[in-house]
Design a protein around this motif. Structure first.
Motif, mmCIF file in Angstrom:
data_model
loop_
_atom_site.group_PDB
_atom_site.id
_atom_site.type_symbol
_atom_site.label_atom_id
_atom_site.label_comp_id
_atom_site.label_asym_id
_atom_site.label_seq_id
_atom_site.Cartn_x
_atom_site.Cartn_y
_atom_site.Cartn_z
ATOM 1 N N GLY A 251 11.665 32.769 72.149
ATOM 2 C CA GLY A 251 12.294 33.922 71.532
ATOM 3 C C GLY A 251 12.214 33.828 70.022
ATOM 4 N N ALA A 252 13.373 33.907 69.358
ATOM 5 C CA ALA A 252 13.413 33.855 67.900
ATOM 6 C C ALA A 252 13.600 32.448 67.367
ATOM 7 C CB ALA A 252 14.546 34.739 67.383
ATOM 8 N N ARG A 253 13.572 31.448 68.241
ATOM 9 C CA ARG A 253 13.772 30.068 67.789
ATOM 10 C C ARG A 253 12.481 29.260 67.911
ATOM 11 N NH1 ARG A 253 19.763 27.579 68.215
ATOM 12 N NH2 ARG A 253 20.779 29.321 67.138
ATOM 13 N N ALA A 254 12.194 28.498 66.862
ATOM 14 C CA ALA A 254 10.988 27.682 66.820
ATOM 15 C C ALA A 254 11.372 26.233 66.550
ATOM 16 C CB ALA A 254 10.041 28.176 65.728
ATOM 17 N N THR A 255 10.695 25.316 67.230
ATOM 18 C CA THR A 255 10.863 23.888 66.978
ATOM 19 C C THR A 255 9.632 23.391 66.242
ATOM 20 O OG1 THR A 255 12.178 23.628 68.988
ATOM 21 C CG2 THR A 255 11.255 21.628 68.022
ATOM 22 N N ILE A 256 9.866 22.694 65.142
ATOM 23 C CA ILE A 256 8.777 22.309 64.249
ATOM 24 C C ILE A 256 8.890 20.828 63.942
ATOM 25 C CG2 ILE A 256 7.770 22.669 61.955
ATOM 26 C CD1 ILE A 256 9.276 25.531 62.326
ATOM 27 N N ALA A 257 7.798 20.104 64.180
ATOM 28 C CA ALA A 257 7.720 18.695 63.791
ATOM 29 C C ALA A 257 7.319 18.625 62.319
ATOM 30 C CB ALA A 257 6.709 17.955 64.652
ATOM 31 N N VAL A 258 7.982 17.744 61.571
ATOM 32 C CA VAL A 258 7.756 17.640 60.133
ATOM 33 C C VAL A 258 7.382 16.201 59.790
ATOM 34 C CG1 VAL A 258 8.751 17.947 57.836
ATOM 35 C CG2 VAL A 258 9.463 19.441 59.724
ATOM 36 N N ASP A 259 6.299 16.053 59.043
ATOM 37 C CA ASP A 259 5.884 14.740 58.516
ATOM 38 C C ASP A 259 5.698 14.926 57.017
ATOM 39 O OD1 ASP A 259 4.705 12.342 57.808
ATOM 40 O OD2 ASP A 259 3.434 12.244 59.590
ATOM 41 N N LEU A 260 6.631 14.419 56.239
ATOM 42 C CA LEU A 260 6.698 14.714 54.806
ATOM 43 C C LEU A 260 6.651 13.413 54.009
ATOM 44 C CD1 LEU A 260 9.148 17.245 53.185
ATOM 45 C CD2 LEU A 260 9.058 14.904 52.324
ATOM 46 N N THR A 261 5.853 13.416 52.960
ATOM 47 C CA THR A 261 5.770 12.258 52.052
ATOM 48 C C THR A 261 5.967 12.734 50.624
ATOM 49 O OG1 THR A 261 4.241 11.068 53.505
ATOM 50 C CG2 THR A 261 4.328 10.377 51.204
ATOM 51 N N ARG A 262 6.810 12.008 49.878
ATOM 52 C CA ARG A 262 6.944 12.239 48.442
ATOM 53 C C ARG A 262 6.441 11.008 47.708
ATOM 54 N NH1 ARG A 262 12.820 15.419 48.006
ATOM 55 N NH2 ARG A 262 11.966 17.441 48.651
ATOM 56 N N LEU A 263 5.586 11.243 46.738
ATOM 57 C CA LEU A 263 4.937 10.161 46.011
ATOM 58 C C LEU A 263 5.103 10.378 44.519
ATOM 59 C CD1 LEU A 263 3.040 7.651 46.089
ATOM 60 C CD2 LEU A 263 1.126 9.256 45.971
ATOM 61 N N ALA A 264 5.618 9.369 43.830
ATOM 62 C CA ALA A 264 5.716 9.397 42.369
ATOM 63 C C ALA A 264 4.897 8.232 41.822
ATOM 64 C CB ALA A 264 7.168 9.287 41.911
ATOM 65 N N GLU A 265 3.994 8.546 40.926
ATOM 66 C CA GLU A 265 3.176 7.509 40.321
ATOM 67 C C GLU A 265 3.868 6.971 39.070
ATOM 68 O OE1 GLU A 265 -0.674 9.211 39.787
ATOM 69 O OE2 GLU A 265 -1.127 9.154 41.943
ATOM 70 N N ARG A 266 3.244 6.005 38.466
ATOM 71 C CA ARG A 266 3.828 5.305 37.319
ATOM 72 C C ARG A 266 4.096 6.273 36.175
ATOM 73 N NH1 ARG A 266 1.279 -0.242 34.857
ATOM 74 N NH2 ARG A 266 2.970 -0.733 33.401
ATOM 75 N N GLN A 267 5.333 6.206 35.636
ATOM 76 C CA GLN A 267 5.722 7.102 34.548
ATOM 77 C C GLN A 267 6.966 6.567 33.868
ATOM 78 O OE1 GLN A 267 7.673 10.851 36.404
ATOM 79 N NE2 GLN A 267 6.451 9.974 38.074
ATOM 80 N N LEU A 268 7.082 6.860 32.584
ATOM 81 C CA LEU A 268 8.296 6.529 31.857
ATOM 82 C C LEU A 268 9.403 7.480 32.275
ATOM 83 C CD1 LEU A 268 6.900 5.880 28.254
ATOM 84 C CD2 LEU A 268 7.626 4.181 29.932
ATOM 85 N N LEU A 269 10.620 6.934 32.441
ATOM 86 C CA LEU A 269 11.784 7.754 32.762
ATOM 87 C C LEU A 269 12.476 8.128 31.464
ATOM 88 C CD1 LEU A 269 13.191 5.772 35.816
ATOM 89 C CD2 LEU A 269 11.869 7.892 35.851
ATOM 90 N N ALA A 270 12.693 9.407 31.257
ATOM 91 C CA ALA A 270 13.298 9.905 30.024
ATOM 92 C C ALA A 270 14.813 9.811 30.145
ATOM 93 C CB ALA A 270 12.861 11.339 29.754
ATOM 94 N N LEU A 271 15.379 8.716 29.673
ATOM 95 C CA LEU A 271 16.822 8.501 29.719
ATOM 96 C C LEU A 271 17.386 8.697 28.316
ATOM 97 C CD1 LEU A 271 16.886 5.292 31.930
ATOM 98 C CD2 LEU A 271 17.487 7.594 32.631
ATOM 99 N N ASP A 272 18.201 9.732 28.145
ATOM 100 C CA ASP A 272 18.784 9.986 26.833
ATOM 101 C C ASP A 272 19.681 8.833 26.408
ATOM 102 O OD1 ASP A 272 17.531 12.406 26.796
ATOM 103 O OD2 ASP A 272 19.271 13.545 27.491
ATOM 104 N N GLY A 273 19.571 8.463 25.128
ATOM 105 C CA GLY A 273 20.508 7.503 24.566
ATOM 106 C C GLY A 273 20.231 6.057 24.875
#
Length: 340
Positions: A251-273
């Motif tokens: 009907g109006a309901r869907a089941t969805i499999a999710v495979d998610l990746t978040r990737l952050a490469e090398r970087q300076l973190l901007a920390l004030d102060g």
């Protein structure tokens, strides 16, 4: 080192309100001198030359860069869209059961299971000529019965939600494919609060981990599609690659499999102060999220879901001639989504 450096669990553990080394967080004090007899963990090594401290570009985030249909699925196929009809207020709550495992000040601690944390949104959809307006309200966060031994760590899990999204009202443009734009906080119409960017980024990173964007093409059961999005979380730039599979449609309901990746490469973190000469650098971060969600085609946020997540991150903190300090996270979480 938990008080001396940002906690990188917080950068990307989606849908968990976690403290993070973002631009607006109080900076860490200079690192203490290292005891020559302290055992150095295996993750501390010569990192080589760091990136130059160039003027930071500041592109608007998030930005979807690619959406690709991988398999169309079985017939019958149709273009899937959310109905975006007016209706009563709905809710989406997320219960996070987090286990942390950390390397700090030359030693590993944990794994430590923390009390469960619950937060989420109430929301209303209002149709417009071009799609709809999504009005969100941050629900009060809740923590399961706590113990003194885990109180500080649990406070880290809830602080970000409390500071940026709890009880705040947000409106955003929403299209029928499930994509958001132009989010704004109703209590800050001029976007003048110093944490407006952190709050906006936090809102998007949570919704991008929960909402399912439909592909442009007709699809049937078994269809697979991939969406790649650039986003910013706590000042760190991250690439999200999410692969979706339509596993059932009733009907109006869907089941969805999710495979998610978040990737952050090398970087300076901007920390004030930061103290003069001190630097915070993200060496690398990867977060995975695997599970399923159930969506109602009449509403853009899931009505149910469960994810297992992992997070591995490595940051380094330097001040003057003192030896660098490394902080590593190797964390796990189970997220349970409940719609109402």
């Amino acid at each position: 080192m938990s008080r001396a450096a940002p906690n990188l669990l917080a950068i990307t553990l989606a849908l968990v309100a976690v403290a993070c080394g973002g631009k607006k967080r109080t900076p860490p004090p200079p690192p203490p001198a290292i005891d020559a007899g302290m055992e150095v963990g295996p993750v501390v090594h010569d990192l080589g030359a760091r990136p130059p401290a160039l003027d930071e570009p500041h592109p608007p985030m998030p930005k979807e860069v690619r959406a690709t249909l991988l398999e169309p699925g079985a017939a019958p196929r149709a273009v899937r869209r959310y109905a975006l009809t007016a209706g009563p207020e709905r809710t989406l709550t997320v219960r996070a059961e987090v286990t942390i495992h950390r390397f700090q000040l030359g030693a590993w601690t944990g794994p430590t299971a923390l009390p469960a944390v619950t937060d989420g949104f109430a929301y209303v959809v209002t149709p417009t000529a071009t799609g709809a307006t999504l009005a969100l309200r941050g629900l009060p966060g809740a923590v399961a019965a706590d113990a003194p031994a885990t109180a500080a760590a649990t406070d880290e899990l809830t602080a970000r939600w409390r500071a940026l999204l709890e009880r705040r009202r947000v409106t955003a443009a929403l299209d029928a494919s499930g994509r958001l734009a132009d989010a704004r906080f109703e209590d800050d119409p001029g976007a003048t609060r110093p944490d407006v960017e952190l709050a906006t980024d936090e809102l998007h990173q949570r919704l991008l981990a929960a909402m399912v964007p439909w592909p442009a093409e007709p699809i049937g059961v078994g269809a697979r599609w991939r969406v790649i999005t650039l986003l910013r979380i706590g000042g760190a730039y991250v690439k999200q690659t999410a692969t979706y599979q339509l596993t059932a449609l009733e009907g109006a309901r869907a089941t969805i499999a999710v495979d998610l990746t978040r990737l952050a490469e090398r970087q300076l973190l901007a920390l004030d102060g930061l103290p003069a000469g001190a630097e915070a650098e993200l060496i690398g971060l990867v977060r995975t999220q695997v599970g399923t969600v159930t969506v109602d085609l009449g509403a853009p946020l899931p009505v149910a879901g469960r994810f297992e997540t992992t997070l591995s991150s490595h940051a380094q903190f330097r001040a003057g001639t003192a030896p660098p300090l490394d902080e590593v996270a190797d964390d796990r979480a189970v997220l349970t989504l409940t719609g109402g």
